[in-house]
Scaffold this motif. Structure first.
Motif, PDB file in Angstrom:
ATOM      1  N   UNK A 175     -45.559  43.274  19.708  1.00 48.93           N
ATOM      2  CA  UNK A 175     -44.287  43.957  19.438  1.00 48.93           C
ATOM      3  C   UNK A 175     -44.530  45.378  18.976  1.00 48.93           C
ATOM      4  N   UNK A 176     -45.494  45.528  18.088  1.00 48.12           N
ATOM      5  CA  UNK A 176     -45.824  46.855  17.566  1.00 48.12           C
ATOM      6  C   UNK A 176     -46.322  47.766  18.683  1.00 48.12           C
ATOM      7  N   UNK A 177     -47.184  47.216  19.504  1.00 51.29           N
ATOM      8  CA  UNK A 177     -47.721  48.009  20.614  1.00 51.29           C
ATOM      9  C   UNK A 177     -46.611  48.423  21.577  1.00 51.29           C
ATOM     10  N   UNK A 232     -43.478  48.796  20.955  1.00 46.67           N
ATOM     11  CA  UNK A 232     -42.609  49.805  20.339  1.00 46.67           C
ATOM     12  C   UNK A 232     -43.183  51.201  20.590  1.00 46.67           C
TER      13      UNK A 232
END
Lengths: 225, 225
Positions: free
Chosen positions: B191-193, B195
């Motif tokens: 998810x972080x990547x 984003x």
DNA sequence: TAGATTGTTAATCGATTAACAATC
DNA sequence: TAGATTGTTAATCGATTAACAATC
């Protein structure tokens, strides 16, 4: 707007639905699954033009999943490098496909002669001295930063100068990209852990724990003034 | 309110200031350092009673740092266990003190006979079969979840039943804690990547990249309503 | 005392939710 | 056609910012 935090989760959910062969879903059903209001989902999706849903029908799972893939840049063949091939770096290299689906990992960089020249999970490890030239000539899009904190800013400067477009920062410090418009996304393990710890401390009713004040903390300092 | 996301960063900043022997700081100066408004800082700190600042003086660095430590539950001697002693789990065990300062790591759990009974960075590895009993009898506060996704929900159920108070979830799925009030904090790498990738795709002006539509995506499905 | 800076109340801003006409 | 559900506009809510009296 936290849309940017919800988008990857939408994508994950639509992948799950696609795997279960669900052909379509309404904003109401989706809201129940994801614990969001139907309004918010429709509001979110409407940001991207009118191609998402069909009134009276809902959202086609396959179609929306594909749209999200595009919106999230997963079909752009973006390239990545990783700097700092230590324990954490090696874990990320090993799981790269699962974590950064659609991206291409071109290489890892380190300063340790013991790993330079070797290959980790099929990814070649180069000397960090070559980082700037590599990024510049290959137009690398994203850098994954898993170096020790003390080296973080120096490597960042090098990456920014070489024209990197995004940095995924795993170091414990706030890196500065100066005037450039390089995007930075942080994974601060400690911050995340402390956010959890904060919730625990706040709700702690154990005697002698949490709710008890931590002793007097006179803000007046001893150093005079 | 994103206060919970700012608090660990406040703490980090005050630790830095303390190391530099800065005795005090005003909300204005701090705002410049952290890129926040002075108003927000004062608003944030005022949440915790009037013990933080001194009008006309500012905030005592030492005092606020200590207050934050308490607020974040770092001096409560909370205990933790880790489940899933694979590559990622081992990295977290090795960096535990830096990441979860003030916490005590009591043990790791795994299902692989090859690691059970061994010790990783001084932390004993137990059979995951014993997890429930262990957490229940030791009143373990937090669990770190680094198991494969397919095992995540099962382990979560076990932890919740045993009375765990918080779960730091590194798996790729949304774990459910049912009716319990167990706190969950996620680190979703993907998810972080994504984003970050989203920001890249949105600002991409390269011909044939990003701004170009990804081809027609008729929401009308082939399976006929 | 005068200057600085807090804690807090009021004003503004942005994000979420509700409502509904448009449309399949 | 009637029922369902969208995209979008308006209303609400919550968080951030501005202002200022209180206080060191």
């Amino acid at each position: 707007m936290n849309l940017i935090r919800r988008l990857p989760r939408y994508f994950r959910t639509f992948c799950d639905l696609a795997e279960k062969n669900v052909p379509r879903i309404s904003s109401r059903q989706l809201g129940r699954i994801m614990d969001l209001t139907a309004s918010q989902i429709r509001q979110d999706f409407s940001q991207f033009g009118e191609l998402f849903g069909l009134p009276g029908y809902g959202y086609s799972v396959q179609s929306v999943r594909n749209q999200l893939r595009t919106i999230l840049g997963m079909d752009q063949n973006y390239s990545a490098v990783l700097i700092g091939a230590g324990k954490l770096g090696q874990v990320l290299i090993g799981n790269f496909t699962a974590v950064a689906d659609g991206y291409h990992l071109c290489g890892a960089f380190d300063s340790d002669p013991a790993v330079i020249g070797r290959s980790i999970s099929g990814c070649p490890v180069y000397d960090v001295q070559e980082l700037g030239t590599f990024v510049e000539s290959n137009h690398t899009d994203i850098a994954i930063l898993t170096v020790p904190s003390h080296a973080a800013q120096e490597v960042t400067d090098c990456l920014v100068n070489a024209g990197i477009r995004g940095i995924w920062n795993f170091t414990n410090i706030e890196i500065s990209t100066g005037e450039s418009d390089t995007a930075v996304e942080n994974i601060h393990f400690s911050d995340s852990f402390l956010a959890l710890s904060f919730v625990l401390a706040r709700t702690d009713k154990t005697p002698g724990r949490g709710t008890e004040p931590a002793g007097p903390a006179d803000p007046r300092p001893a150093d005079g003034l």
